[in-house]
Design a protein around this motif. Sequence first.
Motif, PDB file in Angstrom:
ATOM      1  N   THR A  63       0.811  -1.218   0.000  1.00  0.00           N
ATOM      2  CA  THR A  63       0.000   0.000   0.000  1.00  0.00           C
ATOM      3  C   THR A  63       0.843   1.266   0.000  1.00  0.00           C
ATOM      4  OG1 THR A  63      -0.128  -0.086   2.414  1.00  0.00           O
ATOM      5  CG2 THR A  63      -1.896  -1.142   1.183  1.00  0.00           C
ATOM      6  N   THR A  64       2.142   1.175   0.275  1.00  0.00           N
ATOM      7  CA  THR A  64       3.000   2.356   0.355  1.00  0.00           C
ATOM      8  C   THR A  64       4.081   2.266  -0.714  1.00  0.00           C
ATOM      9  OG1 THR A  64       2.636   2.474   2.735  1.00  0.00           O
ATOM     10  CG2 THR A  64       4.450   3.762   1.847  1.00  0.00           C
ATOM     11  N   VAL A  65       3.999   3.148  -1.708  1.00  0.00           N
ATOM     12  CA  VAL A  65       5.024   3.265  -2.743  1.00  0.00           C
ATOM     13  C   VAL A  65       5.502   4.705  -2.744  1.00  0.00           C
ATOM     14  CG1 VAL A  65       5.544   3.085  -5.189  1.00  0.00           C
ATOM     15  CG2 VAL A  65       4.035   1.421  -4.123  1.00  0.00           C
ATOM     16  N   VAL A  66       6.794   4.908  -2.532  1.00  0.00           N
ATOM     17  CA  VAL A  66       7.320   6.258  -2.370  1.00  0.00           C
ATOM     18  C   VAL A  66       7.035   7.106  -3.601  1.00  0.00           C
ATOM     19  CG1 VAL A  66       9.418   7.593  -2.017  1.00  0.00           C
ATOM     20  CG2 VAL A  66       9.086   5.451  -0.774  1.00  0.00           C
ATOM     21  N   ASP A  67       7.397   6.626  -4.753  1.00  0.00           N
ATOM     22  CA  ASP A  67       7.176   7.358  -6.008  1.00  0.00           C
ATOM     23  C   ASP A  67       6.781   6.331  -7.061  1.00  0.00           C
ATOM     24  OD1 ASP A  67       7.224   8.851  -8.323  1.00  0.00           O
ATOM     25  OD2 ASP A  67       8.988   9.999  -7.758  1.00  0.00           O
ATOM     26  N   PHE A  68       5.508   6.241  -7.373  1.00  0.00           N
ATOM     27  CA  PHE A  68       5.043   5.204  -8.287  1.00  0.00           C
ATOM     28  C   PHE A  68       5.647   5.398  -9.681  1.00  0.00           C
ATOM     29  CE2 PHE A  68       2.159   3.292 -11.341  1.00  0.00           C
ATOM     30  CZ  PHE A  68       1.911   2.055 -10.766  1.00  0.00           C
ATOM     31  N   ARG A  69       5.694   6.640 -10.130  1.00  0.00           N
ATOM     32  CA  ARG A  69       6.231   6.886 -11.466  1.00  0.00           C
ATOM     33  C   ARG A  69       7.691   6.480 -11.559  1.00  0.00           C
ATOM     34  NH1 ARG A  69       6.694  12.859 -14.370  1.00  0.00           N
ATOM     35  NH2 ARG A  69       7.912  12.170 -16.186  1.00  0.00           N
ATOM     36  N   LYS A  70       8.467   6.834 -10.554  1.00  0.00           N
ATOM     37  CA  LYS A  70       9.881   6.483 -10.560  1.00  0.00           C
ATOM     38  C   LYS A  70      10.064   4.979 -10.457  1.00  0.00           C
ATOM     39  CE  LYS A  70      14.193   7.675  -8.187  1.00  0.00           C
ATOM     40  NZ  LYS A  70      14.789   8.476  -7.072  1.00  0.00           N
ATOM     41  N   SER A  71       9.258   4.341  -9.619  1.00  0.00           N
ATOM     42  CA  SER A  71       9.346   2.890  -9.482  1.00  0.00           C
ATOM     43  C   SER A  71       8.933   2.190 -10.771  1.00  0.00           C
ATOM     44  CB  SER A  71       8.476   2.418  -8.319  1.00  0.00           C
ATOM     45  OG  SER A  71       8.866   3.017  -7.108  1.00  0.00           O
ATOM     46  N   TRP A  72       7.916   2.719 -11.442  1.00  0.00           N
ATOM     47  CA  TRP A  72       7.451   2.128 -12.698  1.00  0.00           C
ATOM     48  C   TRP A  72       8.530   2.202 -13.769  1.00  0.00           C
ATOM     49  CZ3 TRP A  72       3.415  -0.659 -14.489  1.00  0.00           C
ATOM     50  CH2 TRP A  72       3.180  -0.679 -15.850  1.00  0.00           C
ATOM     51  N   GLU A  73       9.168   3.353 -13.876  1.00  0.00           N
ATOM     52  CA  GLU A  73      10.220   3.513 -14.873  1.00  0.00           C
ATOM     53  C   GLU A  73      11.465   2.705 -14.518  1.00  0.00           C
ATOM     54  OE1 GLU A  73      10.817   7.677 -15.037  1.00  0.00           O
ATOM     55  OE2 GLU A  73       8.992   8.080 -16.200  1.00  0.00           O
ATOM     56  N   GLY A  74      11.630   2.390 -13.219  1.00  0.00           N
ATOM     57  CA  GLY A  74      12.781   1.608 -12.815  1.00  0.00           C
ATOM     58  C   GLY A  74      12.678   0.143 -13.168  1.00  0.00           C
ATOM     59  N   LEU A  75      11.473  -0.358 -13.404  1.00  0.00           N
ATOM     60  CA  LEU A  75      11.298  -1.752 -13.806  1.00  0.00           C
ATOM     61  C   LEU A  75      11.542  -1.905 -15.314  1.00  0.00           C
ATOM     62  CD1 LEU A  75       8.118  -2.723 -11.748  1.00  0.00           C
ATOM     63  CD2 LEU A  75      10.514  -3.154 -11.179  1.00  0.00           C
ATOM     64  N   GLN A  76      11.909  -3.092 -15.728  1.00  0.00           N
ATOM     65  CA  GLN A  76      12.255  -3.334 -17.129  1.00  0.00           C
ATOM     66  C   GLN A  76      11.007  -3.285 -18.006  1.00  0.00           C
ATOM     67  OE1 GLN A  76      14.505  -6.937 -17.495  1.00  0.00           O
ATOM     68  NE2 GLN A  76      15.937  -6.389 -15.858  1.00  0.00           N
ATOM     69  N   GLY A  77      11.031  -2.370 -18.974  1.00  0.00           N
ATOM     70  CA  GLY A  77       9.880  -2.203 -19.847  1.00  0.00           C
ATOM     71  C   GLY A  77       9.697  -3.341 -20.825  1.00  0.00           C
ATOM     72  N   GLN A  78      10.781  -4.058 -21.154  1.00  0.00           N
ATOM     73  CA  GLN A  78      10.638  -5.143 -22.122  1.00  0.00           C
ATOM     74  C   GLN A  78       9.870  -6.328 -21.564  1.00  0.00           C
ATOM     75  OE1 GLN A  78      13.442  -3.897 -20.995  1.00  0.00           O
ATOM     76  NE2 GLN A  78      14.922  -5.469 -20.344  1.00  0.00           N
ATOM     77  N   ASN A  79       9.752  -6.399 -20.243  1.00  0.00           N
ATOM     78  CA  ASN A  79       8.993  -7.481 -19.628  1.00  0.00           C
ATOM     79  C   ASN A  79       7.543  -7.079 -19.327  1.00  0.00           C
ATOM     80  OD1 ASN A  79      11.269  -9.120 -19.633  1.00  0.00           O
ATOM     81  ND2 ASN A  79      11.917  -8.453 -17.586  1.00  0.00           N
TER      82      ASN A  79
END
Length: 1003
Positions: free
Chosen positions: A889-905
């Motif tokens: 339930t707690t994500v510091v920065d969703f946008r930053k975390s989203w971009e940090g994950l591999q987009g090809q997967n």
Amino acid sequence: FTLHYYTEQQTTSIMEGELSVQSMIKEVGMLADKFKDEDAEMYHSPYVHLEKSTVLQSARIFHDPQIVRTDPRRCCTVIGQLLHLQNGMGADPSNLLTGVEATEVFFGVTKLFMSDDASLRRMVYLFIKEVAETCNPDDVIIVTSSLTKDMTCDVDLYRANALRVLSRIIDASMLGAIERYVKSAIVDASPQVASAALVSALHLIRDHNVKGTGAIANPNATANFNIVKRWISEITTASSSSDKMVQFHALLLLYQIKKQDRLGVRKLVSSHSSQSSTTSRSSYQQSQGASPLTKVLLVRYTLSLISGNNILPREDDEWRSHYAYLEALLRDKSEMVVFEAAKAICLIPNTDSSDLQPAIHALQLFLSSPKPTIRFAAIQVLSALSDAHPRAVSKCNEDLEALIGDPNRSVSTLAISTLLKTGSESSIERYLKQISGLLTDIPDEYKISIIHSIRTLCTSYPHKHATLISFLANFLRDEGGFEFKHCIVNTIEALMHTIPDVSCKETALLHLCEFIEDCEFVQLSTHILHLLGNLGPSTTQPSRYIRFLYNRVILEVGCVRSAAVCALGKFGLQSKPLRASVLGLLKASLCDEDDETRDRATLYVTILQQALEEDPYIAMDDAKDEEDYTAEMKQEENQSEAASILLEPMPMSFDQLERALIMYAAAPSANDDSNEEVEELTFDVLPVVEDHHIMDPSGATTSAQHELLNEFDANSTNKANIASANVNAAANVYAQPELAQFGRVFRSTPVLQLTESETEYVVTCTKHILPEHVILEFSILNTLDDQLLQGVTVELQSTSQSGAHVYDPVAAIPCDRIPYGDTGQSFVVLQRVSQGSCSYEDESFDCELKFTVVSVDPDTQEELDDGYEEEYPLEQLDICTKDFMAGKTTVVDFRKSWEGLQGQNEVLNKFVLSYKSVGDAIQGLVSSLGLSPVDGTDVVASASAGNKPHMLHLAGQFVGNTLVLARAQMVLDGGKKGVVLKIAIRSGDEDGEVAKLVADCIR
């Protein structure tokens, strides 16, 4: 009469000219003093300045037969004084009667049975009932012969009171001796005696164990319960009595006896409502002989059948039968019955607007009642109902507007709150204008209720945020207590996080800045300064807030100054154009007299100087610094490690951190060998803390409606127990040494019911997820008082037809013994057979409870035989992919975390979900995936009810500490009669297999 006579005499004297004005005033004053003295001498309270020794000395008159017969009033006074001391109502605690003194006085009171005075006899009954718990039980039994004699006399008053007192002092063995007298009293022709017998039976079984609550509070009550159950025939006869109170008490006792048997309760309700064989109108006509109190009980019992643990579907015949009975009672002559029926209909799950219309119409008529209690009761139910069905309640808006000026402040406050939840967007300004004058005259507790409604209204109509926030800010600057101002600040803060419009955040921050200029509450000032430090730098013009912050640095107390210094430092760290200016302001606090302020200023000055040296800011030509310094430029800026530590929030709340540390400490250590390196304690190794949000299965019962549910609704109690049990659900696993080898539990699922709560054995299951294993914890409650369960275990059998199993049982820990009323735990350990994504596929198991039954004596729990083997089938148990997902339930920065994950997967999918609204689709999606919504994206604005899409952000952690994020777009498609879902899922594993597993959960 004396005053009238005196007035006549004075009038005559005045007419005759014999009395002057001064003499008349003097004589009136003398007459007042005379009456005052007479009143003072007339009555002296016998309970003032009591001394225990004096009262005990006075109690010796009980041993004088002549005084007892000739002066019973004196004896009554002494008993009243004794009760006054016994109940601790005296000023001196030393006046309380000791056990020896109470026993001595008790024997004296027993001699008062020789008197035939009715008032004295009633005082004797009262004294025996109050002192029975203090005295020695063996001494109290002595008086039972006198009470039994009164119970069989010809005076109804003595019989009724004797029954009530006996129910407080006898045990099960004595109850069996007087059972025939109590049974005859239940069907006695005197309503007074019959009601006393029924109420006495209720007291005898009141401590009987309720299924599912654990150990028995009073073992003697179990034996009493078994005896009272034998009186069913007499109690049923009493329920048909012509006396209203006898009907009421008899039906209440019948329900207490049968409430653990759902079928028995159903038959009880059907027999009294005649609903099983007749139409609703004829049943209504047949039930006219029942008293209003009896009908109220029937309404509540009917509601418990519909909305209990097993909620009936709306299409079920039983549901329609119960609903028809409740609707028929809306035409009853008693206002009490009509209200209870309307309230019950509003609390029924699985209802739509058409089902609620009859109840709403009945409550609407009550809004114009001349009785304030009826108006308050009706508007309270409508206010709770408006949370789930605002359009249905909006038909009462005209009547609600008339109640805004009601002299009863509770009624007017509820009227305002309901109007704010049901009003249209065009009527908001008119409502706010009407209530602005009223808010200044009502107490703060009523204002807080209205503030909560304004918060709901602003969430429904986000385009009106400027008007509503301005309205809240006006009252923020007016007079009010801390709770009221704190509620407004919290509401404004919630709106800033909920409404995506940038102007909403900037407007709200400016209003809060103006408030702290003259805020008398230090806690609120520091709270607002913290908000400014977190949200202000991300606005379009951060410099507008610097003035307010610096004013707090030079004008406020130490703790506020330190909070202002932190806020200024965050502005300097996050806004390069302001960095040099903020540094100059902070240098003025390096010599502050407050240690905390001085230390914080030193820290931020050092970090800002380092940032200016490493990355100086160069202003651009022909441009406004703040306007051109966009959010993208802030993201690209490289911050120092110290600045990142100060700016990055914690990955979890303090409450979650505390619970995670408790769970971490409770787990068996993975480093028992002293040669191994001790595990470093970081946020990554802490257990995942989940808040299991318990939703109503229908999705239509709100928290406000749950507050209205009475004692006959079992949902609230059960849900509270489940929520409290999830604080550290793995505690029972860690308490088993045999399970320590499997390691630390990753997460525990909510409790799953494998049987109905009315069955002989109530079984629940909690699935504890580990990296390579699944530990199933079965909790078994024994509800049979004549059985002892031994060697209790649960056998699992896979339902897979192909023979390929995903999980294999590798260990089992049975429960040695489960006596009546106790809950025992049995464990089964499953191991994943294969590795990879296929090892998390769904699998179902048929469960069977196996145990040895030993017959015991219901009263003494003494074992009577060696026992025999028994099997009991349970509901099917499913292990799904979502069980391995912990909602984050707690994500510091969703946008930053989203971009940090591999987009090809990334996994992209599109579905059409068969839900009627976007809100229902969100609940269904969250339930299917096991992910948790973040950033308040689960709140659906009213605009999303149309064709505008709604964005939902989801986050979770898969077993193995794999982060999973999802972005979902939902829009209601009227042509396809569903909700169109476009979802993108990313996971932190290298091959993206977890994202594919999560996507496959959507079916």
